[in-house]
Design a protein around this motif. Structure first.
Motif, mmCIF file in Angstrom:
data_model
loop_
_atom_site.group_PDB
_atom_site.id
_atom_site.type_symbol
_atom_site.label_atom_id
_atom_site.label_comp_id
_atom_site.label_asym_id
_atom_site.label_seq_id
_atom_site.Cartn_x
_atom_site.Cartn_y
_atom_site.Cartn_z
ATOM 1 N N UNK A 166 4.386 0.706 6.134
ATOM 2 C CA UNK A 166 4.930 0.703 7.680
ATOM 3 C C UNK A 166 3.796 0.050 8.215
ATOM 4 N N UNK A 167 4.048 -0.956 9.199
ATOM 5 C CA UNK A 167 2.938 -1.592 9.725
ATOM 6 C C UNK A 167 3.390 -1.784 11.343
ATOM 7 N N UNK A 168 2.504 -1.027 12.230
ATOM 8 C CA UNK A 168 2.978 -1.325 13.601
ATOM 9 C C UNK A 168 2.096 -2.259 14.426
ATOM 10 N N UNK A 169 2.765 -2.977 15.068
ATOM 11 C CA UNK A 169 2.168 -3.954 15.986
ATOM 12 C C UNK A 169 2.315 -3.763 17.559
ATOM 13 N N UNK A 170 1.565 -4.107 18.369
ATOM 14 C CA UNK A 170 1.461 -3.812 19.927
ATOM 15 C C UNK A 170 2.552 -4.569 20.353
ATOM 16 N N UNK A 171 2.795 -5.873 19.955
ATOM 17 C CA UNK A 171 3.823 -6.940 20.615
ATOM 18 C C UNK A 171 4.403 -7.236 19.243
ATOM 19 N N UNK A 172 5.774 -7.942 19.349
ATOM 20 C CA UNK A 172 6.218 -8.459 18.186
ATOM 21 C C UNK A 172 5.893 -9.795 17.850
ATOM 22 N N UNK A 229 7.802 -20.695 17.439
ATOM 23 C CA UNK A 229 9.404 -20.495 17.450
ATOM 24 C C UNK A 229 10.132 -20.166 16.199
ATOM 25 N N UNK A 230 9.308 -20.543 15.215
ATOM 26 C CA UNK A 230 10.159 -20.334 13.725
ATOM 27 C C UNK A 230 9.382 -19.149 13.183
ATOM 28 N N UNK A 231 8.134 -18.646 13.444
ATOM 29 C CA UNK A 231 7.583 -17.552 12.720
ATOM 30 C C UNK A 231 8.015 -16.316 13.518
ATOM 31 N N UNK A 232 8.592 -15.391 12.708
ATOM 32 C CA UNK A 232 9.278 -13.959 13.313
ATOM 33 C C UNK A 232 8.492 -12.912 12.804
ATOM 34 N N UNK A 233 8.089 -12.202 14.004
ATOM 35 C CA UNK A 233 7.128 -11.097 13.777
ATOM 36 C C UNK A 233 8.029 -10.014 13.989
ATOM 37 N N UNK A 234 7.336 -8.754 14.347
ATOM 38 C CA UNK A 234 8.053 -7.417 14.868
ATOM 39 C C UNK A 234 7.104 -6.282 15.082
ATOM 40 N N UNK A 235 7.435 -5.414 16.095
ATOM 41 C CA UNK A 235 6.691 -4.450 16.442
ATOM 42 C C UNK A 235 6.650 -3.630 15.501
ATOM 43 N N UNK A 236 7.510 -3.179 14.357
ATOM 44 C CA UNK A 236 7.811 -2.437 13.384
ATOM 45 C C UNK A 236 8.081 -3.419 12.244
ATOM 46 N N UNK A 290 3.648 -10.524 10.712
ATOM 47 C CA UNK A 290 3.617 -9.174 11.229
ATOM 48 C C UNK A 290 3.863 -9.446 12.774
ATOM 49 N N UNK A 291 3.483 -8.577 13.572
ATOM 50 C CA UNK A 291 3.736 -8.768 15.012
ATOM 51 C C UNK A 291 2.214 -9.164 15.585
ATOM 52 N N UNK A 292 1.929 -8.933 16.829
ATOM 53 C CA UNK A 292 0.842 -9.143 17.363
ATOM 54 C C UNK A 292 -0.198 -8.071 17.563
ATOM 55 N N UNK A 293 -1.342 -8.098 17.275
ATOM 56 C CA UNK A 293 -2.197 -7.101 17.471
ATOM 57 C C UNK A 293 -1.750 -6.013 16.663
ATOM 58 N N UNK A 294 -1.726 -5.803 15.482
ATOM 59 C CA UNK A 294 -1.368 -4.721 14.718
ATOM 60 C C UNK A 294 -2.614 -3.907 14.547
ATOM 61 N N UNK A 295 -2.502 -2.540 14.788
ATOM 62 C CA UNK A 295 -3.680 -1.690 14.691
ATOM 63 C C UNK A 295 -3.335 -0.495 13.786
ATOM 64 N N UNK A 296 -2.202 -0.327 13.256
ATOM 65 C CA UNK A 296 -2.210 0.648 12.139
ATOM 66 C C UNK A 296 -0.804 0.520 11.390
ATOM 67 N N UNK A 297 -1.442 1.001 10.070
ATOM 68 C CA UNK A 297 -0.379 0.924 8.957
ATOM 69 C C UNK A 297 -0.320 1.995 7.979
ATOM 70 N N UNK A 298 0.716 2.498 7.284
ATOM 71 C CA UNK A 298 0.642 3.588 6.456
ATOM 72 C C UNK A 298 1.768 3.225 5.227
ATOM 73 N N UNK A 299 1.139 3.729 4.035
ATOM 74 C CA UNK A 299 2.071 3.758 2.979
ATOM 75 C C UNK A 299 2.898 5.193 2.947
ATOM 76 N N UNK A 300 4.352 5.068 3.046
ATOM 77 C CA UNK A 300 4.921 6.395 2.888
ATOM 78 C C UNK A 300 6.179 6.039 1.999
#
Length: 587
Positions: free
Chosen positions: A89-95, A109-116, A74-84
């Motif tokens: 879907x998990x939303x993080x503040x930064x990637x 460098x090898x770990x890959x996150x994401x804002x979505x 996941x990204x950094x500081x995830x605060x919200x997620x929902x099943x749809x």
């Protein structure tokens, strides 16, 4: 501390391997626990809790530990997620958190996150990662993640620090931003170190999908009402609001700031810790008419959620017409609360049902959610920001603690409980309809139910019409209106979408009439007042088209006698066309 963290991760890895002996490969029999995790040290994490498991109820790091997700997180500081639908879907503040490197042999460098991050809702296999939602001309991100809401089978909305973005599901990609939701203060070059910069103003907060619209809170505007068919804002409930929930009866409830000195633009300018926030009122919004009712909170209150944004604790039962929330009167500790409250909507009664301060434990962040199937409350508690001890409380809906579950020591900083969606809507067959004398209206509200979602939020749409020359079909507020146009037959496919899972039903229509009445009708009068356009003299459900002075169509709706058109700003000229006549209105 580094050795301690590595030891915990290794223990969790061994546990995950051991747990696979049970043959558990899907995540449908418990509760997800999304964690901010320790900012500056690692990306956010997702655990799964099975309260009734005989040996250990926790499965840790289910995103990072999934073999299919090698090198992804996941990204950094995830605060919200929902099943749809079929996805989580998990939303993080930064990637990406610059300090992330928990896995042996891995680095930041090898770990890959994401804002979505989009994962299969049952297996947790990552299907898509979107590191940057929007960038400036230098490639710098100018939209930090906040929230998410599923809109229909094809798209969802992502709330950010810089507007609401449209997320296509096939493929998963950002296709645009909803006009009027942008944050004009963000450029990518600003400094937010003081805690009152652009990141803390004009943010998008919680979003909800109702049967007809999407409701979204924007910090410096109010509650936005969005038409999901056009992706346009059609109405704004102005005010200074915090979090939001939809109750069993379908109404929308938002926490409102009662500090009247701050009930003017910019609403979000509340200082770094919300010292100007006084959340002592709930505002009820009718999801169809947008009418509001202010309900003073006789006990408890709603904490502000904007600084270091969280989803907030306000949540609704799907079993009873009741809301739940935690509250702390100390404005300087808005993210740490001890008192849990219940609001009985039908009796308008607020009741404190639990206080964790007696155990010197405190609800953290969004802190609670209530299970849609059994009405049990899940609470995330901790001791202090510098202590790695946490607890998950399983409670009944009266605040009685049923179980205390304790995860391994770690700075989890829990963000949100997320419940699996295991049930599709159950939909009745639709009987044939014969149109003999004008339009017919069919109430669809009782035709579908869903065990683990709100019935009031089930979206009904006309997916196809085999013969549009015979009948015109429209759905609004759970009501299907059939307007005959000529003699003939048609098959309508009506889709019932509940949180991304849908069932189609076919409705056969036989028209024996053109729908044109030759009797003398009452005179029609059109006027505007208080943000509404009224039409007097309609004898039956009637299609009304509204145009601006440039000839652009801005509304296409079916009005029954007594209905009105809402959400159009005053002080303008409109052209209304219906019953083969044209009316000009200025209000």
């Amino acid at each position: 501390m580094k050795k301690r963290r590595l030891h915990l991760y290794t223990a969790a890895m061994l546990f995950a391997c051991a747990y696979s002996l049970y043959g558990q490969t899907t995540y449908t029999d418990g509760v997800f626990m999304l964690n901010e995790d320790w900012y500056g040290h690692n990306n956010s994490t997702l655990n799964f809790i099975r309260p009734d498991h005989p040996t250990d109820p926790f499965e840790y790091y289910i995103i990072q530990n999934n073999e299919s997700n090698a090198g992804q997180s996941l990204g950094a500081t995830a605060q919200f997620g929902a099943v749809y639908g079929d996805y989580l879907f998990i939303i993080s503040k930064q990637d990406q958190d610059a300090g992330d490197g928990l896995s042996p042999g891995e680095s930041a460098e090898t770990r890959q996150g994401g804002r979505i991050v989009v994962a299969d809702a049952q297996t947790m296999e990552i299907k898509s990662r979107i590191p940057i939602i929007r960038a400036n001309e230098k490639g710098v991100s100018i939209a930090d993640g906040r929230s998410f809401v599923g809109v229909d089978e094809t798209k969802g909305y992502v709330g950010t620090s810089n507007g609401i973005y449209i997320l296509s599901f096939s493929p998963f990609e950002i296709t645009g931003r909803i006009e009027g939701t942008e944050n004009p203060l963000i450029t990518g070059d600003e400094d937010n170190a003081d805690g009152v910069g652009p990141l803390y103003q004009n943010q998008i907060g919680m979003m909800l999908r109702t049967a007809d619209y999407v409701f979204a809170i924007q910090q410096d505007k109010g509650v936005l009402v969005i038409d999901p068919q056009t992706d346009k804002i059609i109405h704004t409930v102005e005010g200074c609001f915090s979090t939001m929930a939809q109750s069993k009866d379908g109404n929308i409830w938002v926490g409102r700031n009662t500090n009247m000195d701050y009930q003017h633009y910019p609403y979000g300018n509340m200082g770094s810790s919300g010292e100007c926030w006084e959340g002592k009122e709930l505002l009820r919004i009718n999801p169809e008419t947008f009418e509001t009712e202010a309900v003073p909170m006789t006990e408890g209150g709603i904490n502000q959620t904007w600084y270091a944004w969280t989803a907030g604790s306000l949540c609704a039962s799907t079993q009873e017409n009741a809301l739940y929330f935690t509250y702390n009167e100390n404005r300087w500790s808005w993210f740490t609360t001890s008192k849990l409250y219940r609001f009985d909507i039908d009796t308008r009664t607020f009741t404190q049902i639990y206080d964790s301060a007696t155990d010197k434990r405190y609800f953290y962040g969004a802190s609670i959610r209530i299970h849609p199937l059994d009405d049990q409350i899940y609470g995330a508690l901790y001791l202090d920001n510098v202590v790695q001890s946490y607890w998950i409380y399983q409670m009944d809906n009266q605040g009685n603690v049923l179980k205390e579950l304790e995860p391994i020591d770690r700075y989890w900083f829990p963000a949100l409980f997320i419940f699996p969606d295991n049930h599709a809507p159950e939909v009745e067959e639709l009987p044939d309809v014969t149109l003999e004398d004008g339009a017919v209206e069919i109430d669809l509200s009782s035709k579908a139910t869903d065990k683990d979602n709100l019935d009031a939020a089930i979206v009904k749409t006309v997916k196809s019409n085999s013969n549009e020359d015979v009948v015109e079909a429209r759905i609004r507020n759970h009501r299907l209106t059939l307007q005959p146009k000529t003699v003939g037959e048609a098959d309508l496919v009506i889709r019932f979408n509940s949180n991304g899972k849908y069932v189609d039903r076919t409705l056969h229509v036989k028209s024996l009439t053109t729908g044109i009445r030759h009797t003398e009708e009452s005179p029609v009068r059109v006027w505007g007042k208080d943000g509404r356009i009224h039409i007097k003299g309609l004898q039956r459900p009637t299609r009304v088209l509204v145009y601006d002075t440039d000839g652009r169509q801005i509304r296409d709706t079916v009005l029954s006698p007594g209905d009105c058109i809402e959400g159009l700003p005053g002080g303008k000229c409109y052209i209304l066309k219906f019953n083969r006549k044209q009316y000009k209105l200025i209000y």
